[in-house]
Design a protein around this motif. Sequence first.
Motif, mmCIF file in Angstrom:
data_model
loop_
_atom_site.group_PDB
_atom_site.id
_atom_site.type_symbol
_atom_site.label_atom_id
_atom_site.label_comp_id
_atom_site.label_asym_id
_atom_site.label_seq_id
_atom_site.Cartn_x
_atom_site.Cartn_y
_atom_site.Cartn_z
ATOM 1 N N PRO A 417 1.014 -1.083 -0.343
ATOM 2 C CA PRO A 417 0.093 0.028 -0.170
ATOM 3 C C PRO A 417 1.027 1.171 -0.036
ATOM 4 O O PRO A 417 1.603 1.443 0.882
ATOM 5 C CB PRO A 417 -0.711 -0.053 1.298
ATOM 6 C CG PRO A 417 -0.855 -1.774 1.645
ATOM 7 C CD PRO A 417 0.488 -2.199 1.188
ATOM 8 N N GLU A 424 -6.444 -1.612 4.679
ATOM 9 C CA GLU A 424 -5.861 -2.095 3.374
ATOM 10 C C GLU A 424 -4.516 -2.720 3.814
ATOM 11 O O GLU A 424 -4.192 -3.651 3.309
ATOM 12 C CB GLU A 424 -5.377 -0.773 2.323
ATOM 13 C CG GLU A 424 -4.721 -1.113 1.071
ATOM 14 C CD GLU A 424 -4.607 0.198 0.153
ATOM 15 O OE1 GLU A 424 -4.063 -0.101 -0.688
ATOM 16 O OE2 GLU A 424 -4.804 0.945 0.631
ATOM 17 N N TRP A 428 -3.340 -6.665 3.000
ATOM 18 C CA TRP A 428 -2.161 -6.896 2.516
ATOM 19 C C TRP A 428 -1.393 -8.096 3.394
ATOM 20 O O TRP A 428 -0.788 -8.931 2.730
ATOM 21 C CB TRP A 428 -1.414 -5.615 2.388
ATOM 22 C CG TRP A 428 -0.069 -5.810 1.709
ATOM 23 C CD1 TRP A 428 0.164 -5.711 0.306
ATOM 24 C CD2 TRP A 428 1.248 -6.500 2.339
ATOM 25 N NE1 TRP A 428 1.647 -5.888 0.059
ATOM 26 C CE2 TRP A 428 2.262 -6.479 1.228
ATOM 27 C CE3 TRP A 428 1.647 -6.592 3.417
ATOM 28 C CZ2 TRP A 428 3.428 -6.935 1.423
ATOM 29 C CZ3 TRP A 428 2.990 -7.120 3.782
ATOM 30 C CH2 TRP A 428 3.878 -7.044 2.782
#
Length: 447
Positions: A417, A424, A428
Motif C-alpha cells: 500500500p 488496506e 495486505w
Amino acid sequence: MNNNVDVAIAGAGIAGCLLARNLARDGHRVAVIEKSKREDAGHDWWDTIKIATFARVGMPEPEPPELMSTRHEATVYLPLETKPLTAPPRPESIHVDRKLLEQRQIRYAEEAGAELLFGAKATGPLLDGDRVAGMGVETADGQKIELRAKITIDAAGMSGALRSKMPEKFGFPRQVERKDMFVTYREIRNNTTDSRDDLLIFGKNNGVVWVNRAEAGMVDFFAGAINFPGRPEPRDIVNEMIRKTPEAGDRIMRGGYGAPIPVRHCFDSFVAPGFMLCGDSACHCSPIDGSGMASSMIAADHASKVAHAALENGDTSVAALWPYIGAYKREQGVPFVGLDAVQKFMVSEPKINLELLFTRGVLKIEEFWGSGGGAGGNKLKMLLRLIKLADRPLFVRRLIASVGIGAKLKEHYMNFPEKYDPAEFAAWVNEKQRLFAELPPAMLPPR
C-alpha cells in the motif's frame, strides 16, 4: 549530549551511522547511542558487499586497508557433500573490513554534526500515549537519562533494544522467532601455508559452513545453522573444521565469537508514531545467509529521506513515515521475499533433493546465492532444466509450486500500500500470510 534532539538512534552500526550522517547533513539534531566502546565498534572480521552499494547510498568506495579482496572462486558442497561444484568469482562484490568500515561511518556521522555516545545502552522507548517520544539511556557510569526526540530509530540489531519493549500493535513483533534466526560462530586463524582455496558447504545442518582463505595469511572459519531444536553448536562445527585443516595456525587473529542473525523476510511494518526500525532490527537481511550490509544501508537511505521529510513537515505519524516501508520493500524486499519462500521449501525437503537440484544443473549456485532464487526469470529455461529431474515428479511438482508462490510474493511486495490505511494494510498482511501458507507442507520435521 543534548537530551532533546530531532532524531535519536539506538545503534552505531552500518544502518545507524548512515542514518545519522544523512539526517545531520540535512540540518537535524541527531544523537546516536552505542553500547560498545568507540574502539570496539564494528564486527572484528570482513564481509562481502556489492561495490555498487556505496554509490547507491552516497558513500565513497572503500580503499585499502578497509578494502580487502574481491570474491574468489570457491569449491561448493551441498549438505550430503557427495559432489563438488564450483562457484565462480563475483567481480561485482568485494571484501571489506567491517571494523574499519564502521569506524569510517562513525567519522562521517560526527563530521556531519551528529553526537555519538559510546558505552551507553538504550533501555527502552519513552512513550507518550501511542507515540514514541525518545528512549531511556543508561551511560557507562550508570547514569540514567531520558533522551527526547521527534523521531526515534531502533538500529540496534536483531535483539531490538527498543523494538523488544514496544507494544505489539504496530505490525512488527517484539522478538524474532527461533525458526527465523541463524546461530553462528566465526573464528579467523593465521594461515601457515600459501593456500588461497575457498570451501563452502551450503545446506549443512540447515545452514552454511565455510573455510575461506581469500585474505593472505589468514584462514576464516564460519558455521551458521537455523535455530531449530536439536541443531548442533556452530562453535563445535568450527572446532572440528579447524582440527581437519592442517594449515590453520594456533593463533586467533580475528573473530572468536558468534551472534544470532535473522534469516527471514522483513517485518510487515517498520514504523510506529515517531518511531522507525532499520537494519537487522527490521530483518533487513538475506533469508538465505543473513547477510545484510547492503540491504541495511539501502534501508537507512530510504529511512533518512522519509524521516527528513516528516521532520520538515512537522508530522511524524505512521502515515508520514509509511513511504519508507514501501520504498524498501520494492527495492530490496522483493528479491528477499522470493528467497525466503525458496529457503522455507528447501529446509523442508530431504537433503538428496537439494543435492540433485544443483548437481544435475537445474539450478546454478550463482543464480540462487543472493539473487532472489530462480534461473533468471526465464520460465522456458527452467522447464527445460526440470526435465533432468523427471525421475522425481513429486519433488518437481513441489518445487514448481514453491517457485510460483515466491513469484506471487514478489508481486505482492511490489503492490505494498502506497498510503497508510489500516484496513488496506491488514488485507495486505493477510494475503501475504495466505501465500506463505500455500507453500508445500514440510516433508521433514524441523531439526
